[in-house]
Motif scaffolding. Structure first.
Motif, PDB file in Angstrom:
ATOM      1  N   ALA A  93      -7.042 -16.766 -15.740  1.00 57.58           N
ATOM      2  CA  ALA A  93      -6.182 -17.001 -14.583  1.00 57.58           C
ATOM      3  C   ALA A  93      -5.328 -18.264 -14.708  1.00 57.58           C
ATOM      4  CB  ALA A  93      -7.011 -17.029 -13.304  1.00 57.58           C
ATOM      5  N   PRO A  94      -5.868 -19.422 -15.105  1.00 60.61           N
ATOM      6  CA  PRO A  94      -5.007 -20.612 -15.209  1.00 60.61           C
ATOM      7  C   PRO A  94      -3.884 -20.431 -16.233  1.00 60.61           C
ATOM      8  CG  PRO A  94      -7.310 -21.249 -15.224  1.00 60.61           C
ATOM      9  CD  PRO A  94      -7.272 -19.772 -15.330  1.00 60.61           C
ATOM     10  N   THR A  95      -4.190 -19.815 -17.367  1.00 57.13           N
ATOM     11  CA  THR A  95      -3.163 -19.596 -18.394  1.00 57.13           C
ATOM     12  C   THR A  95      -2.089 -18.650 -17.880  1.00 57.13           C
ATOM     13  OG1 THR A  95      -4.873 -19.858 -20.068  1.00 57.13           O
ATOM     14  CG2 THR A  95      -2.809 -18.881 -20.773  1.00 57.13           C
ATOM     15  N   ARG A  96      -2.513 -17.576 -17.246  1.00 58.63           N
ATOM     16  CA  ARG A  96      -1.553 -16.608 -16.701  1.00 58.63           C
ATOM     17  C   ARG A  96      -0.693 -17.250 -15.613  1.00 58.63           C
ATOM     18  NH1 ARG A  96      -1.444 -11.499 -19.289  1.00 58.63           N
ATOM     19  NH2 ARG A  96      -3.438 -11.383 -20.348  1.00 58.63           N
ATOM     20  N   TYR A 100       3.359 -17.414 -15.747  1.00 55.84           N
ATOM     21  CA  TYR A 100       4.200 -16.832 -14.698  1.00 55.84           C
ATOM     22  C   TYR A 100       5.049 -17.900 -14.013  1.00 55.84           C
ATOM     23  CZ  TYR A 100       1.422 -12.591 -15.302  1.00 55.84           C
ATOM     24  OH  TYR A 100       0.810 -11.476 -15.818  1.00 55.84           O
ATOM     25  N   THR A 101       4.505 -19.094 -13.854  1.00 57.13           N
ATOM     26  CA  THR A 101       5.277 -20.187 -13.254  1.00 57.13           C
ATOM     27  C   THR A 101       6.445 -20.557 -14.150  1.00 57.13           C
ATOM     28  OG1 THR A 101       3.290 -21.033 -12.189  1.00 57.13           O
ATOM     29  CG2 THR A 101       5.146 -22.540 -12.370  1.00 57.13           C
ATOM     30  N   ASN A 102       6.203 -20.669 -15.451  1.00 61.64           N
ATOM     31  CA  ASN A 102       7.281 -20.991 -16.384  1.00 61.64           C
ATOM     32  C   ASN A 102       8.348 -19.898 -16.397  1.00 61.64           C
ATOM     33  OD1 ASN A 102       6.123 -23.407 -17.100  1.00 61.64           O
ATOM     34  ND2 ASN A 102       5.032 -22.546 -18.865  1.00 61.64           N
ATOM     35  N   GLN A 103       7.938 -18.635 -16.355  1.00 59.28           N
ATOM     36  CA  GLN A 103       8.895 -17.536 -16.316  1.00 59.28           C
ATOM     37  C   GLN A 103       9.721 -17.586 -15.032  1.00 59.28           C
ATOM     38  OE1 GLN A 103       6.730 -13.896 -16.779  1.00 59.28           O
ATOM     39  NE2 GLN A 103       6.263 -14.257 -18.956  1.00 59.28           N
ATOM     40  N   GLY A 104       9.076 -17.896 -13.910  1.00 62.07           N
ATOM     41  CA  GLY A 104       9.786 -18.001 -12.639  1.00 62.07           C
ATOM     42  C   GLY A 104      10.786 -19.143 -12.644  1.00 62.07           C
TER      43      GLY A 104
END
Length: 113
Positions: A93-96, A100-104
């Motif tokens: 979960a932390p890695t994902r 996702y934050t970086n992609q956003g």
């Protein structure tokens, strides 16, 4: 007086039936570990078809019961697979979330340009 007793009799009978069902489930091992549950299922598979045949003969019914299908299902393995999947998802979960934050953020930066 009788109208006051009737609801009490209904309540006592319902509680007795529910308590008996819980007692039978506990006594047969259904509320124990998964190994005990598997053993109880095997016992039920061995006992139920002969009992049904006996009752059918008693009531004069001559119907042919379908054979029990062979189900290759192990509650122990299914439980372990679910636990493994949950723990794996929680550990990732932390890695994902970071990905996702970086992609956003990248998507927002591309929109601003």
């Amino acid at each position: 007086m009788a109208p006051r007793i009737w609801p009490l009799v209904k309540l006592v009978s319902k509680v007795t039936i529910a308590g008996g069902a819980v007692y039978v489930a506990y006594d047969s091992g259904l509320l124990g570990s998964s190994e005990q549950g598997s053993m109880a299922l095997e016992k039920a598979k061995a006992v139920v078809p002969p009992a049904l045949e006996e009752w059918m003969k008693y009531f004069g019914l001559e119907a042919q019961l379908p054979t029990m299908p062979k189900i290759e299902f192990s509650p122990v393995n299914s439980w372990n697979a679910g636990v493994r999947w949950t723990i794996s998802s929680l550990s990732e979960a932390p890695t994902r979330a970071t990905e996702y934050t970086n992609q956003g953020l990248q998507y927002v930066k591309d929109l601003i340009k």
